[in-house]
Design a protein around this motif. Structure first.
Motif, PDB file in Angstrom:
ATOM      1  N   GLY A  42       6.521  23.850 -19.659  1.00 29.47           N
ATOM      2  CA  GLY A  42       5.752  23.442 -18.493  1.00 29.47           C
ATOM      3  C   GLY A  42       4.305  23.878 -18.573  1.00 29.47           C
ATOM      4  O   GLY A  42       3.387  23.117 -18.237  1.00 29.47           O
ATOM      5  N   GLY A  43       4.078  25.097 -19.040  1.00 34.70           N
ATOM      6  CA  GLY A  43       2.709  25.579 -19.173  1.00 34.70           C
ATOM      7  C   GLY A  43       1.914  24.793 -20.190  1.00 34.70           C
ATOM      8  O   GLY A  43       0.731  24.496 -19.987  1.00 34.70           O
ATOM      9  N   GLU A  47      -1.985  21.780  -6.255  1.00 33.86           N
ATOM     10  CA  GLU A  47      -0.910  22.698  -6.633  1.00 33.86           C
ATOM     11  C   GLU A  47      -0.514  22.546  -8.100  1.00 33.86           C
ATOM     12  O   GLU A  47       0.659  22.308  -8.429  1.00 33.86           O
ATOM     13  CB  GLU A  47       0.307  22.482  -5.737  1.00 33.86           C
ATOM     14  CG  GLU A  47       0.017  22.724  -4.261  1.00 33.86           C
ATOM     15  CD  GLU A  47       1.275  22.774  -3.437  1.00 33.86           C
ATOM     16  OE1 GLU A  47       2.084  23.685  -3.673  1.00 33.86           O
ATOM     17  OE2 GLU A  47       1.433  21.911  -2.561  1.00 33.86           O
ATOM     18  N   PRO A  48      -1.469  22.692  -9.012  1.00 31.18           N
ATOM     19  CA  PRO A  48      -1.184  22.379 -10.417  1.00 31.18           C
ATOM     20  C   PRO A  48      -0.223  23.344 -11.091  1.00 31.18           C
ATOM     21  O   PRO A  48       0.359  22.998 -12.118  1.00 31.18           O
ATOM     22  CB  PRO A  48      -2.570  22.459 -11.065  1.00 31.18           C
ATOM     23  CG  PRO A  48      -3.331  23.414 -10.201  1.00 31.18           C
ATOM     24  CD  PRO A  48      -2.850  23.147  -8.811  1.00 31.18           C
ATOM     25  N   PHE A  49      -0.036  24.546 -10.536  1.00 24.43           N
ATOM     26  CA  PHE A  49       0.805  25.535 -11.208  1.00 24.43           C
ATOM     27  C   PHE A  49       2.069  25.869 -10.417  1.00 24.43           C
ATOM     28  O   PHE A  49       2.775  26.820 -10.749  1.00 24.43           O
ATOM     29  CB  PHE A  49       0.005  26.826 -11.434  1.00 24.43           C
ATOM     30  CG  PHE A  49      -1.347  26.610 -12.062  1.00 24.43           C
ATOM     31  CD1 PHE A  49      -1.515  25.723 -13.112  1.00 24.43           C
ATOM     32  CD2 PHE A  49      -2.462  27.282 -11.597  1.00 24.43           C
ATOM     33  CE1 PHE A  49      -2.761  25.506 -13.687  1.00 24.43           C
ATOM     34  CE2 PHE A  49      -3.718  27.088 -12.161  1.00 24.43           C
ATOM     35  CZ  PHE A  49      -3.865  26.193 -13.211  1.00 24.43           C
ATOM     36  N   SER A  50       2.377  25.095  -9.385  1.00 21.59           N
ATOM     37  CA  SER A  50       3.453  25.481  -8.466  1.00 21.59           C
ATOM     38  C   SER A  50       4.833  25.465  -9.115  1.00 21.59           C
ATOM     39  O   SER A  50       5.738  26.176  -8.681  1.00 21.59           O
ATOM     40  CB  SER A  50       3.450  24.559  -7.248  1.00 21.59           C
ATOM     41  OG  SER A  50       3.685  23.219  -7.634  1.00 21.59           O
ATOM     42  N   SER A  51       5.032  24.641 -10.148  1.00 25.23           N
ATOM     43  CA  SER A  51       6.364  24.522 -10.756  1.00 25.23           C
ATOM     44  C   SER A  51       6.574  25.494 -11.919  1.00 25.23           C
ATOM     45  O   SER A  51       7.620  25.465 -12.567  1.00 25.23           O
ATOM     46  CB  SER A  51       6.587  23.089 -11.247  1.00 25.23           C
ATOM     47  OG  SER A  51       5.635  22.750 -12.244  1.00 25.23           O
ATOM     48  N   VAL A  65      -5.921  23.005  -4.034  1.00 26.46           N
ATOM     49  CA  VAL A  65      -4.946  23.043  -2.942  1.00 26.46           C
ATOM     50  C   VAL A  65      -3.761  23.875  -3.414  1.00 26.46           C
ATOM     51  O   VAL A  65      -3.231  23.648  -4.514  1.00 26.46           O
ATOM     52  CB  VAL A  65      -4.491  21.622  -2.562  1.00 26.46           C
ATOM     53  CG1 VAL A  65      -3.209  21.671  -1.738  1.00 26.46           C
ATOM     54  CG2 VAL A  65      -5.582  20.912  -1.779  1.00 26.46           C
ATOM     55  N   THR A  66      -3.334  24.828  -2.604  1.00 24.85           N
ATOM     56  CA  THR A  66      -2.244  25.710  -3.010  1.00 24.85           C
ATOM     57  C   THR A  66      -1.473  26.208  -1.798  1.00 24.85           C
ATOM     58  O   THR A  66      -2.008  26.265  -0.686  1.00 24.85           O
ATOM     59  CB  THR A  66      -2.788  26.910  -3.825  1.00 24.85           C
ATOM     60  OG1 THR A  66      -1.694  27.743  -4.220  1.00 24.85           O
ATOM     61  CG2 THR A  66      -3.779  27.727  -3.015  1.00 24.85           C
ATOM     62  N   HIS A  67      -0.201  26.564  -2.024  1.00 22.16           N
ATOM     63  CA  HIS A  67       0.607  27.247  -1.018  1.00 22.16           C
ATOM     64  C   HIS A  67       0.621  28.751  -1.278  1.00 22.16           C
ATOM     65  O   HIS A  67       1.161  29.514  -0.473  1.00 22.16           O
ATOM     66  CB  HIS A  67       2.047  26.736  -1.037  1.00 22.16           C
ATOM     67  CG  HIS A  67       2.247  25.499  -0.223  1.00 22.16           C
ATOM     68  ND1 HIS A  67       2.348  24.244  -0.787  1.00 22.16           N
ATOM     69  CD2 HIS A  67       2.350  25.312   1.113  1.00 22.16           C
ATOM     70  CE1 HIS A  67       2.521  23.347   0.167  1.00 22.16           C
ATOM     71  NE2 HIS A  67       2.528  23.967   1.324  1.00 22.16           N
ATOM     72  N   SER A  68       0.057  29.176  -2.405  1.00 21.27           N
ATOM     73  CA  SER A  68       0.112  30.578  -2.812  1.00 21.27           C
ATOM     74  C   SER A  68      -1.119  31.331  -2.317  1.00 21.27           C
ATOM     75  O   SER A  68      -2.251  31.015  -2.702  1.00 21.27           O
ATOM     76  CB  SER A  68       0.201  30.675  -4.341  1.00 21.27           C
ATOM     77  OG  SER A  68      -0.033  31.999  -4.771  1.00 21.27           O
ATOM     78  N   ILE A  69      -0.894  32.340  -1.496  1.00 28.45           N
ATOM     79  CA  ILE A  69      -2.002  33.156  -1.001  1.00 28.45           C
ATOM     80  C   ILE A  69      -2.691  33.865  -2.161  1.00 28.45           C
ATOM     81  O   ILE A  69      -3.930  33.900  -2.247  1.00 28.45           O
ATOM     82  CB  ILE A  69      -1.481  34.178   0.034  1.00 28.45           C
ATOM     83  CG1 ILE A  69      -1.027  33.444   1.304  1.00 28.45           C
ATOM     84  CG2 ILE A  69      -2.555  35.211   0.368  1.00 28.45           C
ATOM     85  CD1 ILE A  69      -0.315  34.323   2.301  1.00 28.45           C
ATOM     86  N   GLU A  70      -1.907  34.420  -3.085  1.00 33.50           N
ATOM     87  CA  GLU A  70      -2.483  35.149  -4.215  1.00 33.50           C
ATOM     88  C   GLU A  70      -3.328  34.226  -5.091  1.00 33.50           C
ATOM     89  O   GLU A  70      -4.397  34.620  -5.572  1.00 33.50           O
ATOM     90  CB  GLU A  70      -1.371  35.806  -5.047  1.00 33.50           C
ATOM     91  CG  GLU A  70      -0.676  36.971  -4.381  1.00 33.50           C
ATOM     92  CD  GLU A  70       0.316  36.546  -3.304  1.00 33.50           C
ATOM     93  OE1 GLU A  70       0.661  35.329  -3.258  1.00 33.50           O
ATOM     94  OE2 GLU A  70       0.725  37.397  -2.512  1.00 33.50           O
TER      95      GLU A  70
END
Length: 248
Positions: free
Chosen positions: A135-136, A158-162, A189-194
């Motif tokens: 995936g990476g 969210e390019p790294f969410s998976s 755009v992200t769901h990750s605070i970090e």
């Protein structure tokens, strides 16, 4: 680089118009990075697709580099979480695709693709098909394909969410290195605070839908590869988390 004023956007659901974004206004200077975070369904991706010229907005003004946003702007790159790779093409062929569509010479295509893939550490996998890549690695190919077009604006949904946590952090570091080298404008755009805190010089926090800007934070410490280990990073994460929770 980006100017959004009084933006409203809507979509149709069961013959009823549903407001996705309401009265969104912000600016972003050239070379800045911006992370957009908020609850699911708050219109984050809708905003990104409007900036890319893929969706029309109902009201307000949206300008990119001083011009009204338009479809097919050649200097804008959009990177998605599902990579968008063609499974029947090799990593090199996927990386070269945009240049080939634009009619560049074979020599220029190969040289530019090799440079981008080498920078991202995937040149040795150039003859592999997407199914043969992790995936990476697939996401690096997607990023390399965008780099070949030499964009001045990167939009990322969210390019790294998976990806697993270690691969995700590695690609975040890669993206940070690229930004330092190229000084491109980036909207993530992200769901990750970090992730928002690590990659966003400016962090825009949205309310639940219809999305409105709840608060904007300036994140001056962003840009240090060791930022994750510093107290300022954890303080900023806690602050963002608190703002999101209070806005729910």
């Amino acid at each position: 680089m980006i100017r959004v004023s009084g933006l409203e956007a809507a979509y149709v659901n069961n013959n009823a118009q549903v407001l996705a974004l309401s009265d969104v206004s912000f600016t972003l200077e050239k070379g800045q990075t911006c992370a957009i975070i908020g609850p699911s369904g708050c219109g984050k991706s809708t905003l990104l697709y409007i900036l890319a010229g893929l969706l029309r907005h109902a009201a307000g003004e949206v300008a990119v580099n001083g011009e009204p946003v338009r479809p097919k702007r050649k200097e804008t790159a959009l990177i998605l979480q599902d990579y968008g790779l063609l499974p029947w093409k090799t990593a090199l062929q996927n990386t070269s695709l945009g240049l080939e569509i634009r009619g560049h010479s074979r020599k220029e295509v190969l040289e530019t693709a090799e440079e981008a893939m080498t920078d991202l550490g995937i040149w040795e996998f150039r003859d592999h098909f997407p199914a043969q890549l992790s995936g990476g690695q697939r996401q690096r190919v997607a990023i390399a394909r965008s780099l070949t077009l030499k964009p001045d604006l990167f939009l990322m949904d969210e390019p790294f969410s998976s990806l697993d946590a270690l691969t995700r952090e590695s690609l975040q570091n890669t993206l940070l290195d690229f930004w330092k080298k190229k000084n491109s404008t980036m909207v993530l755009v992200t769901h990750s605070i970090e992730e928002a805190v690590f990659l966003g010089q400016r962090i825009i926090i949205f309310t639940a839908g219809p999305g409105r800007i709840l608060q904007t934070l300036e994140n001056g410490a962003m840009g240090d590869a060791g930022y994750r280990t510093k107290p300022q990073f954890h303080d900023c994460c806690s602050r963002v988390r608190g703002i999101i929770e209070r806005g729910l």
